[in-house]
Design a protein around this motif. Structure first.
Motif, short mmCIF file in Angstrom:
data_model
loop_
_atom_site.label_atom_id
_atom_site.label_comp_id
_atom_site.label_asym_id
_atom_site.label_seq_id
_atom_site.Cartn_x
_atom_site.Cartn_y
_atom_site.Cartn_z
N LEU A 1 0.76 -1.18 -0.04
CA LEU A 1 -0.13 -0.12 -0.04
C LEU A 1 1.04 1.35 -0.10
CD1 LEU A 1 -3.15 0.68 0.05
CD2 LEU A 1 -2.92 0.95 2.70
N ALA A 2 1.87 1.29 0.78
CA ALA A 2 2.89 2.29 0.62
C ALA A 2 3.86 2.37 -0.59
CB ALA A 2 4.02 2.34 2.25
N SER A 3 3.30 3.19 -1.31
CA SER A 3 3.88 2.97 -2.78
C SER A 3 3.73 4.45 -3.46
CB SER A 3 3.25 2.03 -3.72
OG SER A 3 1.97 2.32 -3.85
N PRO A 4 4.49 4.75 -4.45
CA PRO A 4 4.65 5.95 -5.18
C PRO A 4 3.20 6.42 -5.59
CG PRO A 4 6.44 4.83 -6.02
CD PRO A 4 5.65 3.67 -5.14
N GLY A 5 2.68 7.67 -5.37
CA GLY A 5 1.20 7.96 -5.87
C GLY A 5 0.26 7.79 -4.62
N MET A 6 0.59 7.01 -3.90
CA MET A 6 -0.78 6.82 -2.98
C MET A 6 -0.71 8.06 -2.05
SD MET A 6 -2.47 4.37 -2.63
CE MET A 6 -3.23 4.69 -1.05
N ILE A 7 0.11 8.78 -1.80
CA ILE A 7 0.03 9.99 -0.89
C ILE A 7 -0.82 10.95 -1.74
CG2 ILE A 7 1.34 12.24 0.23
CD1 ILE A 7 2.11 9.70 1.87
N ALA A 8 -0.54 11.21 -2.80
CA ALA A 8 -1.25 12.33 -3.50
C ALA A 8 -2.69 11.82 -3.83
CB ALA A 8 -0.56 12.59 -4.92
N ARG A 9 -2.85 10.60 -4.28
CA ARG A 9 -4.10 10.07 -4.28
C ARG A 9 -5.13 10.21 -3.10
NH1 ARG A 9 -3.03 5.05 -6.06
NH2 ARG A 9 -2.60 5.78 -8.03
N GLY A 10 -4.24 9.76 -2.15
CA GLY A 10 -5.08 9.93 -0.57
C GLY A 10 -5.56 11.15 -0.42
N ILE A 11 -4.59 12.22 -0.70
CA ILE A 11 -5.01 13.49 -0.37
C ILE A 11 -6.19 14.01 -1.01
CG2 ILE A 11 -4.20 16.05 -0.34
CD1 ILE A 11 -1.40 15.05 0.44
N ARG A 12 -5.95 13.48 -2.32
CA ARG A 12 -7.37 14.05 -3.23
C ARG A 12 -8.59 13.27 -2.65
NH1 ARG A 12 -6.22 11.87 -8.38
NH2 ARG A 12 -3.99 11.58 -8.22
N SER B 1 6.78 5.10 1.04
CA SER B 1 5.98 5.50 -0.34
C SER B 1 7.07 5.84 -1.47
CB SER B 1 4.84 6.52 -0.24
OG SER B 1 3.70 5.89 0.63
N ASN B 2 7.83 4.94 -1.81
CA ASN B 2 8.96 5.16 -3.02
C ASN B 2 9.12 3.97 -3.47
OD1 ASN B 2 11.05 3.83 -1.74
ND2 ASN B 2 10.85 5.70 -0.13
N HIS B 3 9.65 4.25 -4.80
CA HIS B 3 10.27 2.94 -5.59
C HIS B 3 10.98 2.02 -4.98
CE1 HIS B 3 8.07 3.90 -9.25
NE2 HIS B 3 8.48 5.32 -9.20
N ARG B 4 12.27 2.54 -4.11
CA ARG B 4 12.96 1.72 -3.57
C ARG B 4 12.38 0.62 -2.59
NH1 ARG B 4 16.73 3.06 0.48
NH2 ARG B 4 15.40 4.88 0.56
N HIS B 5 11.32 1.19 -1.77
CA HIS B 5 10.82 0.35 -1.08
C HIS B 5 9.79 -0.75 -1.77
CE1 HIS B 5 8.16 -1.03 2.43
NE2 HIS B 5 7.25 -0.82 1.83
N VAL B 6 9.10 -0.49 -2.78
CA VAL B 6 8.46 -1.23 -3.58
C VAL B 6 9.49 -2.54 -4.18
CG1 VAL B 6 6.89 -1.49 -5.62
CG2 VAL B 6 6.57 0.39 -4.11
N GLN B 7 10.58 -1.82 -4.58
CA GLN B 7 11.37 -2.83 -5.10
C GLN B 7 11.90 -3.94 -4.08
OE1 GLN B 7 12.44 -3.25 -8.19
NE2 GLN B 7 11.70 -1.54 -9.38
N ARG B 8 12.08 -3.51 -3.03
CA ARG B 8 12.50 -4.44 -1.88
C ARG B 8 11.44 -5.36 -1.43
NH1 ARG B 8 15.56 -0.24 1.27
NH2 ARG B 8 13.42 -0.12 2.43
N ALA B 9 10.16 -4.67 -1.37
CA ALA B 9 9.20 -5.14 -0.68
C ALA B 9 8.47 -6.49 -1.54
CB ALA B 9 8.05 -4.62 -0.31
N ALA B 10 8.46 -6.23 -3.04
CA ALA B 10 7.75 -7.00 -3.89
C ALA B 10 8.28 -8.19 -3.83
CB ALA B 10 7.63 -6.41 -5.10
N PRO B 11 9.50 -8.71 -3.76
CA PRO B 11 9.92 -10.32 -3.98
C PRO B 11 9.32 -10.89 -2.65
CG PRO B 11 11.93 -8.59 -4.71
CD PRO B 11 10.67 -7.76 -4.24
N ALA B 12 9.50 -10.07 -1.34
CA ALA B 12 9.23 -10.83 -0.31
C ALA B 12 7.82 -11.07 -0.15
CB ALA B 12 9.65 -9.75 0.90
N LEU B 13 6.88 -10.11 -0.72
CA LEU B 13 5.44 -10.41 -0.89
C LEU B 13 5.16 -11.44 -1.77
CD1 LEU B 13 3.76 -6.69 -0.42
CD2 LEU B 13 3.70 -8.78 1.19
N LYS B 14 6.10 -11.45 -2.96
CA LYS B 14 5.48 -12.48 -3.86
C LYS B 14 5.72 -13.84 -3.30
CE LYS B 14 7.75 -14.66 -7.79
NZ LYS B 14 8.70 -14.66 -8.59
N ALA B 15 6.82 -14.18 -2.59
CA ALA B 15 7.36 -15.48 -2.01
C ALA B 15 6.28 -15.81 -1.03
CB ALA B 15 8.77 -15.35 -1.43
N LEU B 16 5.85 -14.91 -0.08
CA LEU B 16 4.79 -15.38 0.75
C LEU B 16 3.35 -15.72 0.39
CD1 LEU B 16 4.71 -15.15 4.04
CD2 LEU B 16 3.83 -12.80 3.73
#
Ligand SMILES: Cc1cc2nc3c(=O)[nH]c(=O)nc-3n(C[C@H](O)[C@H](O)[C@H](O)COP(=O)(O)OP(=O)(O)OC[C@H]3O[C@@H](n4cnc5c(N)ncnc54)[C@H](O)[C@@H]3O)c2cc1C
Length: 413
Positions: free
Chosen positions: A54-65, A95-110
């Protein structure tokens, strides 16, 4: 060993199952009546496709809207709370790309582990819970959502998860019994779905018959600790000795952990659902209606519609304005389906346990030798429960875990 689980939602129940199979004595303590919590009325989607936290690029701007619309699918109730401010700060930081890149493989495996376990559970449990492998459709009407979803599909494919970008006509071919009006969609054929209340209502008695002790209607209020070990779990009525303790108290886990001096940032993300007849919306594949963030899941003779993420504390009150927005979204994507506003007494609400970085807390903490955390699965608790239960049992058994649990460390904040 005697293992006490604090919380008997889908994460606690899955954990009880794998612990029982490993030969442990299992006690589940839950403050509710175990009939209607967050694990019962959710949308039932099993989603290996959801690798972006959920914490990913674009979420903050969308959330504020969204914050400024009273019927939007997302809302944070502004309040002076140190916990909320800390949570918000951590959400922003992640909420940034670096976090998404790190988190995605872990979430995928789980996720993939969990889906395989569901597949095995559907075969080994002696009751049906509607487990169906028919994939998931992400449907969009706008060019902006199309672009985002195409990017998400590229990302998923690059990580080895099949995602097919479809034209409006191709979406219609997949759903021949209902008129669909969309710009297009992305189809994730590897996803599945089930009927969560059917699973919970049958799994609990199944476990009880096989020796799991359920203590319901008793909240865990305190713990007794000796030499870095939890020796007693205390409810208002009794003290239960334990060799191992699992904290699986969903959205309440942050408060329970605080009693043990453990900091796991957590906010409750309230959502709503209600059922409508399958004849009014004859879909065969679960779908997420992207602009409105509405989940549509076929469940036998019915279809469950769900949505909304309200960060308003541990409060289950239902805001009918947002529920009506869920119903109103349907004909925008399925123009022939007119969904009546559900009577308030038929609307369900549940609290998702949301950590700020979108990754669950699974594993031991530095502080206690005999505590394992299993919580914080946010929008994916149903999906990730079997994997979490399996991993917790492996941790307690002292075995190597099926997938690495470091990314989910409860000590990361
Ligand atoms: C509208 C909606 C749709 C959703 N759709 C999906 C979906 O399609 N797929 C998916 O994977 N997920 C979905 N989710 C999320 C999913 O429902 C949750 O992540 C999941 O149910 C959380 O399970 P849990 O076991 O961690 O928590 P819970 O089910 O909340 O269980 C925690 C239990 O702990 C108990 N407890 C709390 N404090 C104490 C205490 N002090 N002592 C004793 N007991 C305590 C509570 O009574 C509760 O029974 C959805 C959620 C919502 C709201």
């Amino acid at each position: 060993m005697k293992v006490i689980l604090v919380g008997g939602g889908i994460v606690g129940i899955s954990t009880a199952y794998y612990l029982l199979r490993s030969g442990h004595e299992v006690v589940v303590v839950d403050g509710s009546d175990l009939l209607d919590g967050c694990s019962f009325g959710n949308a039932g989607m099993v989603v290996p496709s959801h690798i972006v936290p959920l914490a990913s690029p674009g979420m903050i701007a969308r959330g504020i809207r969204w914050m400024f619309r009273s019927d939007s699918p997302f809302f944070i109730k502004p309040r002076l709370s140190a916990d909320l401010l800390r949570w918000g700060w951590q959400f922003y930081r992640h909420s940034n790309h670096r976090h998404v890149q790190r988190a995605a493989p872990a979430l995928k495996a789980l996720s993939l582990l969990s889906k395989n376990l569901y597949c095995a559970l559907a075969a080994e449990l002696p009751f049906a819970f509607g487990y169906t492998e028919r994939g998931l459709l992400m449907l969009y009407r706008s060019a902006e959502a199309e672009q985002e979803e195409a990017e998400a599909a590229r990302f998923a494919n690059a990580l080895g998860l099949e995602a097919r970008v479809l034209s409006a006509g191709q979406v219609q071919q997949l759903e021949p019994h209902v008129a669909v009006s969309v710009r297009g969609g992305v189809y994730y054929p590897g996803d599945a779905h089930l009927v969560p209340h059917k699973l919970m209502q049958q799994w609990i008695p199944y476990l009880a018959e096989r020796g799991v002790r359920f203590i319901s209607g008793e909240e865990v209020q305190d713990f007794k600790v000796k030499a870095g070990r939890i020796v007693c779990v205390c409810t208002e009525k009794q003290e239960l000795t334990a060799d191992e303790v699992v904290l699986s108290a969903g959205a309440w886990s942050g408060n329970v952990a605080r009693r043990l001096g453990i900091n796991i940032p957590m906010q409750a993300g309230k959502g709503y659902s209600f059922l409508t007849g399958h004849n009014t919306l004859p879909v065969t594949i679960p779908a997420i209606l992207l602009e409105d963030r509405v989940a549509v899941t076929p469940m036998g003779d019915e279809v469950r519609l769900g949505g909304t993420m309200e960060i308003t504390g541990l409060d289950l009150q239902i805001n009918m304005k947002r529920v009506h927005a869920i119903a109103r979204a349907i004909p925008r994507y399925y123009p022939k389906a007119q969904i009546n506003f559900p009577p308030p007494e038929t609307v369900w609400s549940g609290l998702r346990p949301c950590p700020p970085d979108g990754l669950p807390y699974i594993g031991r903490t530095r502080r206690y030798k005999n505590l394992v955390l299993a919580t914080g699965h946010a929008m994916m608790g149903l999906s990730l429960a079997p994997a979490t239960g399996k991993l917790v049992s492996q941790i307690i058994n002292g075995e190597e875990t099926a997938v690495p649990v470091d990314p989910f460390s409860p000590d990361r904040f």
